[in-house]
Design an enzyme around this catalytic site. Structure first.
Site, PDB file in Angstrom:
ATOM      1  N   ARG A 176       0.839  -1.194   0.000  1.00  0.00           N
ATOM      2  CA  ARG A 176       0.000   0.000   0.000  1.00  0.00           C
ATOM      3  C   ARG A 176       0.870   1.238   0.000  1.00  0.00           C
ATOM      4  O   ARG A 176       1.739   1.389   0.850  1.00  0.00           O
ATOM      5  CB  ARG A 176      -0.875  -0.008   1.256  1.00  0.00           C
ATOM      6  N   GLY A 177       0.649   2.113  -0.960  1.00  0.00           N
ATOM      7  CA  GLY A 177       1.215   3.447  -0.918  1.00  0.00           C
ATOM      8  C   GLY A 177       2.366   3.728  -1.862  1.00  0.00           C
ATOM      9  O   GLY A 177       3.198   2.881  -2.124  1.00  0.00           O
ATOM     10  N   ARG A 184       6.056   2.015  -2.731  1.00  0.00           N
ATOM     11  CA  ARG A 184       6.223   1.584  -4.120  1.00  0.00           C
ATOM     12  C   ARG A 184       7.511   2.148  -4.711  1.00  0.00           C
ATOM     13  O   ARG A 184       8.261   1.448  -5.373  1.00  0.00           O
ATOM     14  CB  ARG A 184       5.041   2.025  -4.985  1.00  0.00           C
ATOM     15  N   GLY A 215      -8.383  -0.518 -18.852  1.00  0.00           N
ATOM     16  CA  GLY A 215      -9.686  -0.898 -19.351  1.00  0.00           C
ATOM     17  C   GLY A 215     -10.213  -2.183 -18.745  1.00  0.00           C
ATOM     18  O   GLY A 215     -11.381  -2.493 -18.880  1.00  0.00           O
ATOM     19  N   GLU A 227      -7.500  -8.141  -0.722  1.00  0.00           N
ATOM     20  CA  GLU A 227      -6.422  -8.901  -1.359  1.00  0.00           C
ATOM     21  C   GLU A 227      -5.858  -9.922  -0.383  1.00  0.00           C
ATOM     22  O   GLU A 227      -5.625 -11.076  -0.740  1.00  0.00           O
ATOM     23  CB  GLU A 227      -5.269  -7.976  -1.785  1.00  0.00           C
TER      24      GLU A 227
END
Length: 164
Positions: free
Chosen positions: A18-19, A23, A50, A84
């Site tokens: 997360r975050g 990352r 998409g 997740e």
């Protein structure tokens, strides 16, 4: 279970985190290390635009050999990250997937007991779900956090950086 055209999973490793700050730091180094060893790892940037992100991510988790879950202080403020995690632990039970928890500047006890900054972040996500009327999901998250915190793990506080 998602169907695949080959018998080999799409990715060797699914990385759950997360975050942006994690990352651009720890996760990018981990991902590069995997690439250098020719380990096919999945990050959310790999996603095809998409596609329905939730269904595609759940299928990607299911089709991976290993999931690396990186707990940072704000991991638990994301209901999606917690969903997740529930999926990852489900794949561990039903498919025998390997799960490697990494506690990045987070005490594993805070994850198990929902205390400290991690517990505060969880409260944010929990209140959002309670407002939506999804208490079953909150119970699944609590169970998943307790379960993963007792799996053999890596705690970043126990490793020192060595400069060469």
């Amino acid at each position: 279970m998602a169907s695949t055209s080959s018998t080999r999973p799409s990715y060797d490793v699914f990385i759950s985190y997360r975050g942006k700050y994690i990352r651009d730091g720890f996760v990018s180094h981990l991902f590069n290390a995997f690439q250098q060893k020719q380990i096919n790892a999945f990050l959310d940037e790999n996603h095809c635009k998409g596609e329905d992100i939730s269904l595609a991510l759940l299928a990607t988790i299911e089709e991976s050999y290993v999931s690396v879950v990186i707990f940072s202080q704000n991991y638990a403020d994301s209901s999606w990250c917690l969903d997740e995690l529930v999926k990852i632990l489900g794949c561990r039970k039903t498919l025998g997937q390997i799960v490697l928890p990494v506690f990045y500047h987070v005490d594993p006890t805070d994850v198990q007991e929902l205390t400290g900054n991690f517990g505060e972040a969880f409260t944010i996500a929990k209140h959002g779900e309670e407002l939506k009327g999804c208490l079953d999901g909150v119970e699944q998250w609590c169970h998943a956090l307790m379960e993963i915190s007792i799996i053999k793990q890596w705690d970043s506080r126990n490793f020192k950086l060595h400069m060469f």
